[in-house]
Write a protein that holds these residues in place. Structure first.
Motif, PDB file in Angstrom:
ATOM      1  N   LYS B 170     -26.883  27.113 -42.738  1.00 12.97           N
ATOM      2  CA  LYS B 170     -27.446  26.509 -41.505  1.00 12.97           C
ATOM      3  C   LYS B 170     -28.893  26.078 -41.722  1.00 12.97           C
ATOM      4  O   LYS B 170     -29.345  25.077 -41.156  1.00 12.97           O
ATOM      5  N   THR B 171     -29.641  26.864 -42.509  1.00 13.62           N
ATOM      6  CA  THR B 171     -31.040  26.521 -42.760  1.00 13.62           C
ATOM      7  C   THR B 171     -31.134  25.203 -43.533  1.00 13.62           C
ATOM      8  O   THR B 171     -31.990  24.363 -43.248  1.00 13.62           O
ATOM      9  N   ALA B 172     -30.222  25.022 -44.498  1.00 13.33           N
ATOM     10  CA  ALA B 172     -30.193  23.753 -45.241  1.00 13.33           C
ATOM     11  C   ALA B 172     -29.849  22.616 -44.285  1.00 13.33           C
ATOM     12  O   ALA B 172     -30.471  21.548 -44.317  1.00 13.33           O
ATOM     13  N   GLU B 173     -28.861  22.864 -43.409  1.00 11.32           N
ATOM     14  CA  GLU B 173     -28.430  21.805 -42.486  1.00 11.32           C
ATOM     15  C   GLU B 173     -29.541  21.428 -41.509  1.00 11.32           C
ATOM     16  O   GLU B 173     -29.700  20.270 -41.149  1.00 11.32           O
ATOM     17  N   ALA B 174     -30.327  22.447 -41.103  1.00  8.73           N
ATOM     18  CA  ALA B 174     -31.409  22.175 -40.138  1.00  8.73           C
ATOM     19  C   ALA B 174     -32.480  21.272 -40.732  1.00  8.73           C
ATOM     20  O   ALA B 174     -33.253  20.656 -40.005  1.00  8.73           O
ATOM     21  N   THR B 175     -32.535  21.215 -42.071  1.00  9.25           N
ATOM     22  CA  THR B 175     -33.546  20.372 -42.714  1.00  9.25           C
ATOM     23  C   THR B 175     -32.877  19.322 -43.607  1.00  9.25           C
ATOM     24  O   THR B 175     -33.453  18.896 -44.609  1.00  9.25           O
ATOM     25  N   ALA B 176     -31.659  18.904 -43.232  1.00  5.54           N
ATOM     26  CA  ALA B 176     -30.900  17.949 -44.054  1.00  5.54           C
ATOM     27  C   ALA B 176     -31.673  16.647 -44.257  1.00  5.54           C
ATOM     28  O   ALA B 176     -31.543  15.995 -45.288  1.00  5.54           O
ATOM     29  N   ASP B 177     -32.509  16.280 -43.271  1.00  2.00           N
ATOM     30  CA  ASP B 177     -33.270  15.029 -43.391  1.00  2.00           C
ATOM     31  C   ASP B 177     -34.500  15.194 -44.278  1.00  2.00           C
ATOM     32  O   ASP B 177     -35.193  14.230 -44.557  1.00  2.00           O
ATOM     33  N   ARG B 178     -34.795  16.426 -44.705  1.00  2.74           N
ATOM     34  CA  ARG B 178     -35.963  16.651 -45.568  1.00  2.74           C
ATOM     35  C   ARG B 178     -35.531  17.361 -46.859  1.00  2.74           C
ATOM     36  O   ARG B 178     -36.096  18.356 -47.271  1.00  2.74           O
ATOM     37  N   GLN B 179     -34.493  16.835 -47.509  1.00  2.00           N
ATOM     38  CA  GLN B 179     -34.001  17.385 -48.777  1.00  2.00           C
ATOM     39  C   GLN B 179     -33.587  18.858 -48.639  1.00  2.00           C
ATOM     40  O   GLN B 179     -33.656  19.617 -49.605  1.00  2.00           O
ATOM     41  N   CYS B 180     -33.187  19.257 -47.448  1.00  6.38           N
ATOM     42  CA  CYS B 180     -32.714  20.633 -47.202  1.00  6.38           C
ATOM     43  C   CYS B 180     -33.776  21.675 -47.570  1.00  6.38           C
ATOM     44  O   CYS B 180     -33.444  22.799 -48.003  1.00  6.38           O
ATOM     45  N   VAL B 400     -31.542  35.733 -54.217  1.00 10.13           N
ATOM     46  CA  VAL B 400     -30.814  34.466 -54.222  1.00 10.13           C
ATOM     47  C   VAL B 400     -31.606  33.469 -53.396  1.00 10.13           C
ATOM     48  O   VAL B 400     -31.940  33.739 -52.234  1.00 10.13           O
ATOM     49  N   ARG B 401     -31.961  32.357 -54.014  1.00  7.73           N
ATOM     50  CA  ARG B 401     -32.552  31.234 -53.288  1.00  7.73           C
ATOM     51  C   ARG B 401     -31.775  29.999 -53.721  1.00  7.73           C
ATOM     52  O   ARG B 401     -32.132  29.346 -54.693  1.00  7.73           O
ATOM     53  N   VAL B 402     -30.670  29.745 -53.050  1.00  4.99           N
ATOM     54  CA  VAL B 402     -29.873  28.556 -53.362  1.00  4.99           C
ATOM     55  C   VAL B 402     -30.029  27.558 -52.225  1.00  4.99           C
ATOM     56  O   VAL B 402     -30.250  27.939 -51.074  1.00  4.99           O
ATOM     57  N   ILE B 403     -29.918  26.292 -52.559  1.00  6.15           N
ATOM     58  CA  ILE B 403     -30.083  25.239 -51.562  1.00  6.15           C
ATOM     59  C   ILE B 403     -28.802  24.420 -51.501  1.00  6.15           C
ATOM     60  O   ILE B 403     -28.517  23.644 -52.411  1.00  6.15           O
ATOM     61  N   PRO B 404     -28.000  24.605 -50.442  1.00  4.35           N
ATOM     62  CA  PRO B 404     -26.820  23.757 -50.290  1.00  4.35           C
ATOM     63  C   PRO B 404     -27.289  22.332 -49.954  1.00  4.35           C
ATOM     64  O   PRO B 404     -27.998  22.125 -48.973  1.00  4.35           O
ATOM     65  N   ALA B 405     -26.922  21.367 -50.811  1.00  3.60           N
ATOM     66  CA  ALA B 405     -27.378  19.981 -50.631  1.00  3.60           C
ATOM     67  C   ALA B 405     -26.419  19.266 -49.691  1.00  3.60           C
ATOM     68  O   ALA B 405     -25.352  18.817 -50.109  1.00  3.60           O
ATOM     69  N   VAL B 406     -26.814  19.194 -48.430  1.00  3.53           N
ATOM     70  CA  VAL B 406     -25.930  18.649 -47.400  1.00  3.53           C
ATOM     71  C   VAL B 406     -25.517  17.216 -47.760  1.00  3.53           C
ATOM     72  O   VAL B 406     -26.360  16.369 -48.047  1.00  3.53           O
ATOM     73  N   GLY B 407     -24.208  16.989 -47.803  1.00  2.00           N
ATOM     74  CA  GLY B 407     -23.679  15.643 -48.076  1.00  2.00           C
ATOM     75  C   GLY B 407     -23.726  15.258 -49.546  1.00  2.00           C
ATOM     76  O   GLY B 407     -23.441  14.106 -49.893  1.00  2.00           O
TER      77      GLY B 407
END
Lengths: 87, 452
Positions: B170-180, B400-407
């Motif tokens: 959800k944190t990645a999705e909340a910042t999807a417009d800023r490279q997650c 763990v610090r992983v970044i799900p890259a939305v889309g």
């Protein structure tokens, strides 16, 4: 309070003069100088006393760099070398 | 007089090999800011941080000028905000906004401590804070968050692991417009340390003094350059010795700067964290240190052994150089922040599975790894559980610090810019641990005899 000035670059006439002139201008007393020229490469290390110096370390570095164009000049407090290389 | 060779060595370490003080981090306790009224509490938080850290940036800059050493980051860590949220109630995001304002006011680039420690269970403040992580990290630029979900003494809180899988996504999705970027500011820990100066996992533990100065040094480039001088025939004793000597010098510099900063600010000096922290700059790479030891590329068989030697030698050199070593101390292996790791991930030499093995012997864990945006939350939870298990069993900090890259999918990139770098999306095993993650409860703490 002492600082180390290092000057590295292509050898030419008057480098030592230019550097020591700036030191005199800012009232920094030169304690010791070591220099060598290997092929065309000039390297100098100068120890100065900053006790009565009229400017800051950063300012001195700027002035030296302006005066001896083309040379790589660094001015650093001697403590950094003492702490890194002496136990 | 000082030896000319020593002077030249120091200068080339700083000028050519990217040696720097990575961070001076001021730890500030916010326990005395807690108030039953959230408005008053946020007000006190802002005033205390801005008062304590008023001169942090200017003092660091004057030290940079005096010694000619770059201090790359000035940062602040605070008491885990979940403790304050527990007292005041209300929406914890308001604390995040107060922290953001305070960080902007004093001019630091990150402030850490939007955190909760839930390795044994949740208090109401912890629950509220964890739920709001996506919003808090999305609505702020400088605030970093972390959650400790396990420890060697208490085991792993699998309920927290389950929740955090979803929160990371959800944190990645909340910042999807800023490279997650939100997910790059969120760390899930096992065995979190209280005095870590490095972001995004820094927080000011409750066992710390009111205000303290911690320093993180760096210098993979200097270690690599020292190893480069060795002949190819040099044996491992010589390799370890060379790393130790370099780590010693780097740490001495950190000790000097840290104690000077603490004295100038009038607060006690905490610790030097002698981590090898890479940057995206060419040559300032932990991967290139491993390759200098003798691997064709990081990820090849032998990588874990080389990293184990590096991590241990760094600690040994550093411990001799400073009497107050702490934090995470060791070799970091963030993928997106390390040019050599990025290259190894792109060529397929470095996989997520190999990285996991490496985390058993490095200083922290799976760090700055970009994974496909369609990764299921329970898969992220599974990854967190695996990493926490390594930390719990081996008595070390893992994260763990992983970044799900939305889309985005394997082959594409997220580009964070600056020190956070640029990461290729890495493949992750898509098998489902849903049933296991759904069980909840706790994985019991391991026994400490019969160790094998």
């Amino acid at each position: 309070m002492k600082a180390v000035i290092t000057v590295i670059g292509k050898d030419m006439v008057g480098i030592l003069a230019k550097v020591s002139n700036v030191c005199a201008d800012v009232n920094a007393n030169i304690m010791e100088v070591t220099q060598s020229v290997l092929q065309d490469y000039f390297a100098m290390v100068m120890l100065i006393d900053m006790e009565k110096m009229s400017t800051s370390v950063a300012e001195l570095e700027t002035r030296l760099t302006e005066n001896a164009a083309g040379m790589k000049i660094h001015v650093m407090h001697e403590d950094i070398f003492n702490s890194m290389h002496r136990i | 007089m000082l030896n000319m060779a020593d002077i030249m060595e120091t200068i080339s370490m700083i000028q050519d090999e990217n040696l720097d003080i990575r961070t001076v981090t001021m730890g500030v306790s916010l326990l005395d800011c807690a108030d039953a009224d959230i408005d008053r509490s946020c007000g006190k938080v802002f005033s205390k941080i801005t008062a304590r850290a008023e001169n942090l940036v200017s003092v660091c800059e004057s030290i940079e000028n005096k010694y000619g050493i770059p201090i790359v980051n000035k940062r602040i860590s605070v008491t885990p905000v979940a403790m304050l949220a527990g007292v005041s109630g209300g929406d914890p995001v308001r604390y995040a906004l107060a922290l953001e304002r305070a960080a902007a006011e004093v001019g630091v680039n990150f402030i850490g401590g939007y955190s909760a420690l839930v390795h044994k269970g949740f208090s109401p403040g912890d629950v509220a804070l964890i739920e709001t992580l996506p919003r808090a990290l999305g609505e702020t630029e400088r605030v970093c968050g972390s959650v400790n979900i396990g420890s060697t003494r208490s085991g792993i809180n699998m309920d927290a692991v389950r929740i955090m899988g979803g929160i990371v996504k959800k944190t990645a999705e909340a910042t999807a417009d800023r490279q997650c970027i939100g997910a790059a500011k969120l760390v899930v820990f096992c065995n979190a340390v209280e005095d870590n100066p490095f972001m995004a996992g820094a927080f000011h533990g409750s066992g710390e003094p009111d205000c303290v100065i911690n320093v993180g040094v760096s210098g993979p480039g200097a270690v690599r350059a020292a190893l480069e001088e060795l002949s190819d025939e040099a044996d491992f004793t010589q390799v370890a010795e060379t790393i130790k000597k370099t780590a010693f010098k780097v740490t001495r510099m950190g000790q000097l700067v840290g104690s000077e900063a603490a004295a100038a600010l009038g607060f006690p000096f905490g610790i030097v964290d002698l981590s090898l922290a890479p940057t995206p700059a060419i040559g300032d790479s932990v991967a290139s240190v491993l390759e200098e030891i003798g691997l064709s590329q990081t990820g090849a068989c032998g990588t874990t052994a080389a990293l184990a030697l590096l991590n241990d030698a760094v600690k040994k050199g550093g411990v001799m150089a400073s009497s107050s070593v702490g934090g995470l101390s060791g070799a970091f292996i963030p993928v997106s922040e390390d040019a050599g790791m990025i290259a190894a991930a792109e060529s397929g030499s470095l996989t997520l599975e190999k990285l996991e093995a490496m985390t058993a012997v490095c200083s922290v864990g799976l760090d700055m790894i970009v994974i496909p945006g369609d990764t299921a939350p329970e898969v992220i939870s599974g990854l967190i559980a695996d990493e926490a298990a390594i930390g719990m069993v081996n008595g070390k900090t893992t994260a763990v610090r992983v970044i799900p890259a939305v889309g985005k999918n394997v082959g594409e990139y997220l580009d964070f810019g600056g020190l956070l770098g640029r990461g290729p999306v890495m493949a992750i095993n898509g098998g489902s641990p849903a049933k296991m993650i759904g069980r909840g409860g706790k994985i019991p703490a391991p026994m400490h005899s019969l160790r094998n």
